[in-house]
Design an enzyme around this catalytic site. Structure first.
Site, PDB file in Angstrom:
ATOM      1  CG  ASP A 160      23.408 -51.667 -31.614  1.00 28.82           C
ATOM      2  OD1 ASP A 160      23.634 -52.738 -32.194  1.00 28.82           O
ATOM      3  OD2 ASP A 160      22.270 -51.207 -31.438  1.00 28.82           O
ATOM      4  CG  ASP A 198      26.171 -56.951 -30.727  1.00 33.89           C
ATOM      5  OD1 ASP A 198      26.111 -58.166 -30.892  1.00 33.89           O
ATOM      6  OD2 ASP A 198      25.167 -56.237 -30.570  1.00 33.89           O
ATOM      7  CG  ASP A 349      15.322 -57.912 -28.218  1.00 31.30           C
ATOM      8  OD1 ASP A 349      16.235 -57.932 -27.381  1.00 31.30           O
ATOM      9  OD2 ASP A 349      14.747 -58.947 -28.628  1.00 31.30           O
TER      10      ASP A 349
END
Length: 368
Positions: A160, A198, A349
């Site tokens: 991330d 990701d 989130d």
């Protein structure tokens, strides 16, 4: 800017629910029947939501008990039909909440529309000593029911890019060892592996050398999984339709091993995001065309995309979103292998609560 796929909390136990969003056929390929759609349920009087912490959005570079469930009332609306082939893992934050709140007026909607659906199980903590047993518990549970589990390894170093879901293994050597131990728990039945959300689309934050090393580890991971279990179906990170152009994403994916049948069955998109299914289908097909390879398909996270992405690009628990198509391995769409609930609806989130925690008020808003 674009929002990153996922925010989870690294925990000692798996999070999320699993289902054929935990997989099961020799090949999770589409059949001609259309995938089920969620139908509206009657509104339930809302209760006062529990307080939730608010955190600031992550950097703009970014585009998971003891008591038995209470019996259903006769007035409860019919639950949505999901593919019987997908496995619903019996442990998740939403199920914990449902079991602990039998009298909450939001419970029937959250239970029938979210908790009863199969979803992916995330492994977000780097825990080499326990990961084999924890993965095996999920895959053996699916095998015992003749259903397909969906698992998400999520421990790549530099995860991330330092955002809400930062963490992962300390280095790529440790990560490769963790992958070996993860693979040892895959068993011999069908399983869908969503490899590192990701990790490819967000790799621009790495130097060229770091990117090459990460991609080599991802290619290796796919090979290790498929060697450990030839029935495992491994999908690589394609971001989503609001992120990179298909040609750029395909180039990144190729370097990460996604075009090779020795390591890959195709790509996944829209994990923890909100882009509409039609947009994702068109985007994934364009990525696959540019990627090349033989027999590759795509899976799409439809867990929260019922209203599409917000016009302002907000990615952190945006208002006005709804559940998307129910999880299924039968999409009726060429080259689209499955619609899955990779992100568990109701898990924050990072704005409706701490990242990865379950927010009943958010879940209810998505589900009603």
């Amino acid at each position: 800017m674009v929002a990153a796929a996922s925010v989870v909390v690294a925990a000692g136990t798996v999070s999320g629910v699993i289902s054929a969003s935990g997989p099961d056929v020799p090949e999770a390929r589409p059949v001609s029947s259309a995938s089920p759609r969620l139908v509206p349920l009657p509104a339930v009087p809302s209760a006062s939501p529990s307080p939730s912490a608010t955190v600031s959005a992550s950097p703009s570079v970014r585009p998971k008990r003891p008591s038995a469930p209470a019996p259903r009332s006769s007035s409860q609306a019919k639950k949505t039909t999901a593919s019987a082939r997908l496995y619903r893992h019996p442990a998740s934050r939403v199920l914990d909440w449902v079991r602990a709140h039998p009298d909450d007026p939001r419970r029937p909607v959250i239970e029938s529309r979210i908790a009863d659906q199969p979803a992916a199980v995330w492994f977000a903590d780097w825990s080499p000593d326990t990961v084999t047993a924890r993965v095996r518990a999920v895959t053996s549970g699916g095998a015992a029911e003749g259903r397909v589990p969906v698992v998400v390894p999520y421990a790549i170093p530099g995860r991330d890019c330092g955002g809400h879901s930062e963490g992962g293994a300390p280095d790529l050597d440790a990560y490769d060892e963790w992958i070996d131990r993860f693979a040892a728990g895959l068993g011999g039945g069908e399983v869908v592996v969503i490899l590192e959300p990701d990790s490819v689309a967000q790799a621009d934050c790495l130097s060229a050398g770091e990117r090459a090393e990460r991609f080599a580890s991802l290619a290796r991971a796919g090979r290790v999984f498929k060697e450990a279990n030839p029935r495992a179906r491994v999908y690589y990170d394609a971001g989503h339709s609001g992120w990179h152009a298909p040609a750029k994403q395909a180039d990144l994916l190729r370097r990460a091993g996604a075009a090779s049948s020795a390591s890959s069955d195709g790509v996944f998109s829209n994990v923890s995001n909100f882009h509409g299914t039609a947009d994702e289908i068109a985007y994934d097909r364009a990525v696959l065309d540019a990627l090349g390879g033989t027999g590759l398909g795509a899976v799409i996270d439809t867990s929260r995309n019922g209203n599409g992405a917000p016009a302002d690009g907000e990615w952190c628990d945006p208002a006005g979103r709804t559940l998307g198509r129910a999880p299924t391995l039968s999409t009726g769409e060429a080259r689209i292998d499955a619609y899955l609930w990779v992100k568990l609806p109701g898990e924050s989130d990072g704005c409706k609560g701490a990242p990865g925690t379950f927010s009943p008020s958010y879940a209810y808003d998505l589900a009603r």
